[in-house]
Design a protein around this motif. Structure first.
Motif, mmCIF file in Angstrom:
data_model
loop_
_atom_site.group_PDB
_atom_site.id
_atom_site.type_symbol
_atom_site.label_atom_id
_atom_site.label_comp_id
_atom_site.label_asym_id
_atom_site.label_seq_id
_atom_site.Cartn_x
_atom_site.Cartn_y
_atom_site.Cartn_z
ATOM 1 N N ALA A 131 0.841 -1.208 0.000
ATOM 2 C CA ALA A 131 0.000 0.000 0.000
ATOM 3 C C ALA A 131 0.866 1.244 0.000
ATOM 4 C CB ALA A 131 -0.942 0.008 1.199
ATOM 5 N N THR B 245 -0.807 4.923 0.532
ATOM 6 C CA THR B 245 -1.286 5.148 1.901
ATOM 7 C C THR B 245 -0.130 5.276 2.873
ATOM 8 O OG1 THR B 245 -3.314 3.915 1.436
ATOM 9 C CG2 THR B 245 -2.713 4.219 3.750
ATOM 10 N N THR B 246 0.837 4.385 2.768
ATOM 11 C CA THR B 246 1.985 4.405 3.676
ATOM 12 C C THR B 246 2.771 5.702 3.542
ATOM 13 O OG1 THR B 246 2.176 2.000 3.555
ATOM 14 C CG2 THR B 246 4.096 3.210 4.337
#
Length: 413
Positions: A384, A387-388
């Motif tokens: 991800a 998002t990270t």
């Protein structure tokens, strides 16, 4: 000098902080300050398009050749810790003159090196040119009160922002047309011209030198224990840290999520740098009226708002190159608003230690930038990536607002 004294100096409304402070007429020209600062940026990224070719020519791996980047950053961090205090003792002019002259000679050695060991050694020592940007900041603070210094630093930073935008393009063209060695010949030429200009027109600005190095270091506790210094340094660390983390994670987001190629990514990063350029322009026009504390707080709030909105759009499923990079350009704009005032503020704790403050802060920025980058790289391995990356940036930005609020309260501007 205690924290209270540092706050009063950072306010910039009273009398000059040091007796004998020179007037702005004694400062080096803005063009010269921009040039010596910009050369340190050009030397970092101008040769990047040719790094793979350099590795192949010397018969080393790309990872080994990359020491020309990571090692260079490490050397510049260490040199800032050394050159700043030395300039507080002996003056700004001899340091910057030595730095650009040495850089010129080292660039020639890089251009003619026949072994990677010689090339890498000269390349790492080229980091001495970081004195240009450190001395430029210190010279501005020597000749301006804090608010006016923030305005002038903004113009210097605009010159530095041009380097990341045009350096790789120039380097790529030179490598394609004449080979990678031509890049270092070009850097040597630029260094030679600047050596002449500094020798002819850089007037000394540090007229409040300590009697000895021992006397200077006895005054260090006022700097390293000052909340003003650490709050303004924290503003810069969190702002530049966000940029480092973004640069390390953006290629992964571009490939896996946005599905854009490297050429498009390079253009997008250039646009982000343009946001920083514009922010510095705005800062140069309003910082003196608004004040240091308010400028850093506004800049960090803009950064936090842009990253929060980016994360919200991702959560809502509305995530594309335009929104992602457009909002990151706004982050660059926030950096351009905050950083010049933060530099002026941290150098105002004790004007006699302006060079030391600039050098220590610069070293801290590089150290924390490397730390943030390493942590984010490890986190991005877990999946991800978008998002990270944005959550990591959000955490750093929240810390940035905290340090900016502390700077605002302590500087009372």
């Amino acid at each position: 000098m205690g924290a209270r004294a540092g706050c009063e100096n950072a306010h910039g409304d009273g009398a000059p902080a040091a007796a004998g402070r020179s007037t702005v007429s004694r400062a080096p020209s803005l063009a010269l300050l921009m040039a010596v600062s910009g050369l340190s940026v050009l030397s970092l990224n101008m040769f990047l398009p040719a790094l793979a070719v350099i590795a192949r020519d010397f018969g080393v791996s790309y990872a080994t050749a990359s020491w020309a980047i990571s090692g260079y950053l490490a050397v510049t961090a260490g040199l800032q810790l050394l050159l700043g205090p030395v300039s507080d003792r002996v003056g700004r002019r001899p340091i910057v003159l030595f730095a650009v002259a040495a850089f010129t000679v080292l660039s020639v050695i890089c251009a003619v090196a026949e072994s990677f060991a010689v090339f890498l050694t000269a390349r790492l020592l080229q980091g001495v040119v970081i004195a240009g940007s450190t001395m430029a900041l210190a010279a501005v603070r020597d000749t301006e009160e804090p608010r006016a210094a923030a305005r002038r630093i903004s113009w210097v930073a605009m010159g530095m922002a041009i380097g990341p935008m045009v350096g790789p393009m120039i380097g790529g063209v030179l490598d394609e047309a004449f080979g990678w060695r031509s890049i270092f010949w070009a850097l040597a030429g630029a260094g030679a011209i600047l050596t002449g200009l500094v020798g002819l027109s850089w007037r000394e600005t540090n007229f409040a030198r300590s009697a000895s190095f021992s006397a200077q270091f006895r005054s260090y506790p006022a700097l390293v224990t000052s909340p003003v210094f650490w709050s303004f340094s924290g503003v810069i660390i969190t702002g530049v840290g966000c940029f480092f983390v973004f640069i390390s994670g953006a290629p992964l987001v571009a490939e896996r999520v946005l599905e854009i190629n490297s050429a498009q990514l390079g253009l997008a990063i250039g646009i982000i740098t343009m946001g920083f350029f514009v922010g510095n322009g705005v800062s140069g026009r309003v910082a003196e009226r608004v004040g240091l504390g308010r400028m850093v707080l506004v800049g960090r709030v803009i950064q936090l708002a842009a990253i929060t909105l980016n994360l919200a759009l991702l959560a809502a499923g509305f995530f594309n190159p335009l929104t992602f990079f457009g909002l990151m350009a706004l982050v660059g704009f926030g950096n351009g608003i905050a950083n010049p005032s933060a530099h002026a503020g941290l150098m105002s704790v004790d004007p006699k230690l302006a060079g030391s403050a600039a050098g220590l802060s610069g070293a801290l920025v590089l150290a924390f930038g490397a730390l943030f980058t390493a942590i984010s790289a490890r986190l991005l391995e877990g999946g991800a990536p978008a998002t990270t990356l944005l959550v990591t940036l959000l955490v750093i930005s929240i810390a940035g607002v905290g340090t900016a609020y502390a700077a605002f309260k302590l500087s009372r501007t």
